[in-house]
Design an enzyme around this catalytic site. Structure first.
Site: not given
Length: 350
Positions: A130-132, A159, A163
């Site tokens: 993810t870009d998060e 989260y 990741k």
């Protein structure tokens, strides 16, 4: 190719499974069938001779070894993950166990299989992230820029931290053991079969039910929206043609604030299923913001565009219309999920 897809009964994973089978790839769908999984998501390909299903948890090393030996995949596409930020605030342990330790066990099972096969150069371990993991950007008008593959990691939720940890493990297994890996980091996905806990399905279903449409804070948080079918196409391109050891950022090139997105959804619903009076936008309600809510995500997809020739095929307006139409036409699918854990209530405030 024969693809081992983890999390193939989930939202993005099922889109990959459906598209892979349509392209003629054999697919083994490995899924633990946790709360967000639904085998109805892959019903369209369930009877195909190219499709097989294995119910297993990526934390179960013995099950993973058995599945690798039984199916002999050419590549792994690793999508299985806990992914809801609000749930990670309430219960971070599950995210660490699945996203970090699960990825560790999958990497070790893949490495053992790859080694036993003579370390073929054609094998791929594709890790989907993810870009998060990159943190939060300043507004574009303030020079906030976009995430590139070289952006330093700065995760800000349980989260995204889990990741980020899994991303680092995958890179380490490539550098230390030579495992042929590729990585992708995507922006916010939306589209058909989206589990009804994320913003877009929540807004659609709450609107139809006459309930408030909850907007965190002032609604000015910005996301780059990627239609899930476009994402699935990009992922299959990367696993086949991506350079080993390289990462690719996959974005929708569709930045919108949350409040603008919700108003667009309301306008589509007004046109396709009008209320007796007023607009669905009248149901918009601002609620307390999420703790540590990132201000803006935006991806620069130049690398995948220039190296692999991929671009998203739909604008966010086109994708939202397709999504609303799908939910209106598939009430039986989302009705069956309403009783699942956490659906219909605010999470992440604990």
């Amino acid at each position: 190719m024969k693809l081992l897809v983890t999390g193939g009964a989930g939202f993005i994973g099922s889109a990959v499974v459906r598209r892979a089978v349509a392209q003629g790839h054999a697919v083994v769908n490995l899924d633990a069938l946790t709360y967000a999984a639904c085998l109805d998501n892959v019903a369209a390909v369930a009877d195909s001779p190219l499709y097989a299903f294995e119910e297993a948890d990526i934390r179960d090393r013995a099950a993973l070894d058995r599945i690798f030996a039984a199916h002999a995949p050419d590549a792994v596409m690793h999508l299985a993950a806990e992914s809801h930020v609000d749930r990670s605030i309430d219960g971070p342990g599950t995210f660490v166990e699945t996203n970090v330790m699960g990825t560790f066990h999958l990497l070790e099972a893949a490495r053992a299989y790859w080694t036993a096969q003579g370390r073929p150069e054609s094998f791929r371990f594709h890790h989907i992230s993810t870009d998060e993991v990159f943190g939060s950007l300043a507004p574009a008008e303030a020079g906030g820029g976009q995430f590139t593959e070289e952006t330093p990691y700065d995760p800000r939720s349980p989260y995204s931290a889990s990741k980020a940890g899994s991303d680092h493990l995958v890179r380490a297994w490539h550098e230390t053991y030579g495992l042929p890996v590729v990585l992708t980091n995507c922006s916010n996905n939306y589209g058909p079969y989206h589990f009804p806990e994320k913003l877009i399905p929540v807004v659609i279903l709450n609107a139809l039910a006459g309930k408030p449409l909850p907007i965190y804070g002032t609604g000015e948080n910005v996301r780059d929206w990627l239609y899930v079918e476009d994402h699935a196409e990009a992922l299959l391109l990367v696993v086949q043609k991506g350079e080993v050891g390289r990462s690719y950022n996959i974005g929708g090139e569709n930045e919108r604030s949350n409040i603008a997105l919700v108003r667009a959804l309301c306008a589509i619903l007004d046109a396709k299923r009008p209320k007796a009076e007023g607009s669905y936008a009248d149901q918009i309600t601002f609620v307390a913001d999420r703790p540590g809510h990132d201000a803006r995500y935006a991806i620069d997809p130049a690398r995948i565009r220039e190296e692999l020739g991929w671009r998203p095929s739909v604008t966010v307006e086109e994708g939202l219309e397709k999504t609303v139409e799908w939910y209106l036409a598939n009430e039986a699918w989302w009705r069956a999920l309403q009783a699942r854990d956490g659906v219909g209530r605010r999470l992440g405030t604990g």
